[in-house]
Design a protein around this motif. Structure first.
Motif, PDB file in Angstrom:
ATOM      1  N   LEU A 342      75.338  73.877  31.976  1.00  0.00           N
ATOM      2  CA  LEU A 342      74.205  74.794  31.867  1.00  0.00           C
ATOM      3  C   LEU A 342      74.256  75.596  30.576  1.00  0.00           C
ATOM      4  N   LYS A 343      75.446  76.051  30.211  1.00  0.00           N
ATOM      5  CA  LYS A 343      75.581  76.802  28.962  1.00  0.00           C
ATOM      6  C   LYS A 343      75.161  75.957  27.778  1.00  0.00           C
ATOM      7  N   ALA A 344      75.524  74.675  27.803  1.00  0.00           N
ATOM      8  CA  ALA A 344      75.169  73.778  26.704  1.00  0.00           C
ATOM      9  C   ALA A 344      73.663  73.557  26.631  1.00  0.00           C
ATOM     10  N   ILE A 345      73.010  73.337  27.773  1.00  0.00           N
ATOM     11  CA  ILE A 345      71.573  73.076  27.729  1.00  0.00           C
ATOM     12  C   ILE A 345      70.809  74.338  27.361  1.00  0.00           C
ATOM     13  N   TYR A 346      71.265  75.503  27.806  1.00  0.00           N
ATOM     14  CA  TYR A 346      70.598  76.743  27.409  1.00  0.00           C
ATOM     15  C   TYR A 346      70.705  76.962  25.902  1.00  0.00           C
ATOM     16  N   ARG A 347      71.893  76.659  25.354  1.00  0.00           N
ATOM     17  CA  ARG A 347      72.056  76.818  23.909  1.00  0.00           C
ATOM     18  C   ARG A 347      71.174  75.826  23.163  1.00  0.00           C
ATOM     19  N   ALA A 348      71.078  74.598  23.692  1.00  0.00           N
ATOM     20  CA  ALA A 348      70.232  73.593  23.055  1.00  0.00           C
ATOM     21  C   ALA A 348      68.755  73.993  23.118  1.00  0.00           C
ATOM     22  N   ILE A 349      68.362  74.685  24.186  1.00  0.00           N
ATOM     23  CA  ILE A 349      66.987  75.172  24.287  1.00  0.00           C
ATOM     24  C   ILE A 349      66.722  76.239  23.229  1.00  0.00           C
ATOM     25  N   GLU A 350      67.713  77.101  23.023  1.00  0.00           N
ATOM     26  CA  GLU A 350      67.562  78.157  22.021  1.00  0.00           C
ATOM     27  C   GLU A 350      67.619  77.604  20.603  1.00  0.00           C
ATOM     28  N   GLU A 351      68.483  76.585  20.405  1.00  0.00           N
ATOM     29  CA  GLU A 351      68.640  75.979  19.079  1.00  0.00           C
ATOM     30  C   GLU A 351      68.484  74.465  19.216  1.00  0.00           C
ATOM     31  N   PRO A 352      67.265  73.945  19.124  1.00  0.00           N
ATOM     32  CA  PRO A 352      66.999  72.524  19.398  1.00  0.00           C
ATOM     33  C   PRO A 352      67.839  71.545  18.590  1.00  0.00           C
ATOM     34  N   MET A 353      68.289  71.918  17.412  1.00  0.00           N
ATOM     35  CA  MET A 353      69.059  71.001  16.572  1.00  0.00           C
ATOM     36  C   MET A 353      70.567  71.206  16.691  1.00  0.00           C
ATOM     37  N   VAL A 354      71.003  72.006  17.661  1.00  0.00           N
ATOM     38  CA  VAL A 354      72.431  72.275  17.813  1.00  0.00           C
ATOM     39  C   VAL A 354      73.160  70.991  18.223  1.00  0.00           C
ATOM     40  N   PHE A 355      74.426  70.870  17.810  1.00  0.00           N
ATOM     41  CA  PHE A 355      75.232  69.689  18.106  1.00  0.00           C
ATOM     42  C   PHE A 355      76.410  70.130  18.959  1.00  0.00           C
ATOM     43  N   ILE A 356      76.420  69.709  20.238  1.00  0.00           N
ATOM     44  CA  ILE A 356      77.439  70.147  21.193  1.00  0.00           C
ATOM     45  C   ILE A 356      78.130  68.919  21.779  1.00  0.00           C
ATOM     46  N   GLN A 357      79.436  68.843  21.619  1.00  0.00           N
ATOM     47  CA  GLN A 357      80.217  67.799  22.269  1.00  0.00           C
ATOM     48  C   GLN A 357      81.496  68.464  22.767  1.00  0.00           C
ATOM     49  N   GLN A 358      81.488  68.811  24.058  1.00  0.00           N
ATOM     50  CA  GLN A 358      82.539  69.637  24.644  1.00  0.00           C
ATOM     51  C   GLN A 358      83.279  68.869  25.726  1.00  0.00           C
ATOM     52  N   LEU A 359      84.600  69.045  25.779  1.00  0.00           N
ATOM     53  CA  LEU A 359      85.432  68.408  26.787  1.00  0.00           C
ATOM     54  C   LEU A 359      86.096  69.467  27.656  1.00  0.00           C
ATOM     55  N   ILE A 360      86.051  69.261  28.979  1.00  0.00           N
ATOM     56  CA  ILE A 360      86.643  70.183  29.946  1.00  0.00           C
ATOM     57  C   ILE A 360      88.006  69.643  30.371  1.00  0.00           C
ATOM     58  N   PRO A 361      89.070  70.417  30.239  1.00  0.00           N
ATOM     59  CA  PRO A 361      90.397  69.912  30.631  1.00  0.00           C
ATOM     60  C   PRO A 361      90.507  69.742  32.142  1.00  0.00           C
ATOM     61  N   LEU A 362      91.355  68.801  32.555  1.00  0.00           N
ATOM     62  CA  LEU A 362      91.671  68.613  33.963  1.00  0.00           C
ATOM     63  C   LEU A 362      92.990  69.314  34.271  1.00  0.00           C
ATOM     64  N   ILE A 363      93.148  69.765  35.493  1.00  0.00           N
ATOM     65  CA  ILE A 363      94.348  70.502  35.890  1.00  0.00           C
ATOM     66  C   ILE A 363      95.344  69.540  36.541  1.00  0.00           C
ATOM     67  N   TYR A 364      96.573  69.510  36.040  1.00  0.00           N
ATOM     68  CA  TYR A 364      97.594  68.602  36.577  1.00  0.00           C
ATOM     69  C   TYR A 364      98.274  69.231  37.791  1.00  0.00           C
ATOM     70  N   VAL A 365      98.436  68.453  38.835  1.00  0.00           N
ATOM     71  CA  VAL A 365      99.124  68.863  40.052  1.00  0.00           C
ATOM     72  C   VAL A 365     100.301  67.940  40.279  1.00  0.00           C
ATOM     73  N   ASP A 366     101.514  68.487  40.350  1.00  0.00           N
ATOM     74  CA  ASP A 366     102.729  67.685  40.514  1.00  0.00           C
ATOM     75  C   ASP A 366     103.050  67.541  42.004  1.00  0.00           C
ATOM     76  N   LYS A 367     102.921  66.337  42.506  1.00  0.00           N
ATOM     77  CA  LYS A 367     103.253  66.050  43.908  1.00  0.00           C
ATOM     78  C   LYS A 367     104.567  65.263  44.003  1.00  0.00           C
ATOM     79  N   GLY A 368     105.300  65.196  42.902  1.00  0.00           N
ATOM     80  CA  GLY A 368     106.596  64.538  42.927  1.00  0.00           C
ATOM     81  C   GLY A 368     106.555  63.025  42.971  1.00  0.00           C
ATOM     82  N   THR A 369     105.485  62.428  42.467  1.00  0.00           N
ATOM     83  CA  THR A 369     105.382  60.963  42.503  1.00  0.00           C
ATOM     84  C   THR A 369     105.652  60.320  41.148  1.00  0.00           C
TER      85      THR A 369
END
Length: 374
Positions: A342-369
């Motif tokens: 949503l933050k990306a699309i709102y920014r793109a609405i405000e700035e139509p030529m903006v270039f956004i390529q964002q990656l969200i990290p994943l959280i590692y969970v150690d289950k001992g495997t």
């Protein structure tokens, strides 16, 4: 195609965040209906019994929800007459002007089948993020020959930007972008693209997993790519896998250890992955560790272990909560993903030529495997 309304939100109310109750979702939904003007100031809301029937809950639950709306100043009760909408304060008025956003793609339909739970949970995450902004959403399911998405169609529906979720026609996104209409993809395309996108950092998870396996002593590591209806979705990861093995000095036949669910006219064969893994385990140089790019592949790995007598270190991706993880793996940050989209699309609405390529990290969970080989 319709703006988010009582009907569409009710379709999404079954699964919220782990701490969110049905009452919370009803309060949130009724709040939005009031603040967006479904009931003007001084207009009576439907009776408690009618609302209870509409939401599929008891009248007492509706009474509790109405009490919370009263505390928020959104409604007021008049004895013997009913409950009426109050004047929306300045804070709510400002929040209610957030631009409408279209959701486009296969996830919007929330049909049963491959990836349906992930799709539904992602739509829920976007809805939760939109609710924080009192932002209307417009649901536009997957493309078809007779329902091509154009800038004119989006604007006619009141949308000022579009988020593409799951399987969606990429040419639509390119055409909308070329027409100056704000677009954000919820998947990173296989090939370099000028389109805006937000996605999970699968490469980070791949690098982290290979490092953990190597540190535990593994030299032959297999990667299982799940069947997907998004063509070429994982193709860009294979060169990273090969580069990682080379960096660690693990010279081997790379292709043998990259087990990819094939794609044939929208159909996928998960059984083929299991058969290929069994054959690989029975080869002269079997893997001792496996990374599953979907938690759904764990069952296949377990069956392969049982059939061959092998013991594999396993890491999987795609859990929605740490408590759900059956093996060591990565949890999807759905709430953060929804907010970022949503933050990306709102920014793109405000700035139509903006270039956004964002990656969200994943959280590692150690289950001992992640165990030493052997």
């Amino acid at each position: 195609m319709s703006a988010v309304s009582k009907d569409s939100i009710l379709d999404l109310s079954g699964e919220g965040s782990p701490t969110e109750t049905k009452l919370d979702r009803i309060v949130a939904h009724l709040s939005q209906r009031v603040t967006l003007g479904e009931w003007q100031e001084g207009k009576a809301l439907p009776s408690r019994n009618r609302l209870a029937e509409e939401y599929g809950v008891s009248p007492s639950t509706i009474s509790n929800a109405i009490s919370q709306l009263q505390k928020a100043g959104l409604v007021h009760a008049v004895p013997s007459r009913g409950v009426f909408a109050s004047a929306v304060d300045q804070e709510h008025s400002q929040k209610a002007v957030a631009p409408a956003v279209a959701l486009r793609g296969s996830y919007v339909t929330a049909e049963e089948g491959q990836g349906s739970y992930y799709g539904r949970s992602l739509v829920h995450a976007i809805w939760d993020a939109a609710h924080e902004h009192n932002a209307p959403l417009i649901l536009m399911p997957g493309a078809s020959e007779h329902s091509r998405l154009t800038r004119q169609l989006c604007q006619a529906q009141g949308a000022r930007g579009a988020i593409f979720l799951g399987r969606a026609a990429p040419e639509e996104a390119h055409e909308l972008r070329a027409a100056g209409f704000p677009v954000v993809l919820a998947n990173r395309p296989a090939a370099p693209t000028p389109l805006n996108y937000v996605d999970y950092d699968h490469a980070q998870a791949l690098r982290d997993t290979i490092r953990r396996f190597v540190e535990a002593g593994h030299q032959r590591i297999a990667v299982i790519i799940p069947p997907t209806n998004i063509l070429n979705f994982y193709d860009w990861l294979k060169p990273i896998f090969i580069e990682l093995l080379c960096d660690y000095g693990l010279v081997t036949n790379f292709n043998r250890y990259w087990l990819d669910g094939h794609h044939v006219e929208g159909a996928t064969d998960e059984r083929l992955l299991e058969e290929n893994l069994i054959a690989l385990i029975r080869s002269e140089e079997p893997p001792t560790a496996v990374l599953c790019f979907s938690y759904s592949n764990i069952a296949s790995v377990r069956r392969a272990e049982e059939e061959t007598g092998a013991k594999l270190s396993i890491v999987a991706m795609g859990y929605h909560r740490a408590i759900d993880a059956k093996v060591s793996g990565f949890v999807l940050q759905q709430a953060e993903f929804g907010k970022a989209l949503l933050k990306a699309i709102y920014r793109a609405i405000e700035e139509p030529m903006v270039f956004i390529q964002q990656l969200i990290p994943l959280i590692y969970v150690d289950k001992g495997t992640v165990l030493p080989p052997g």
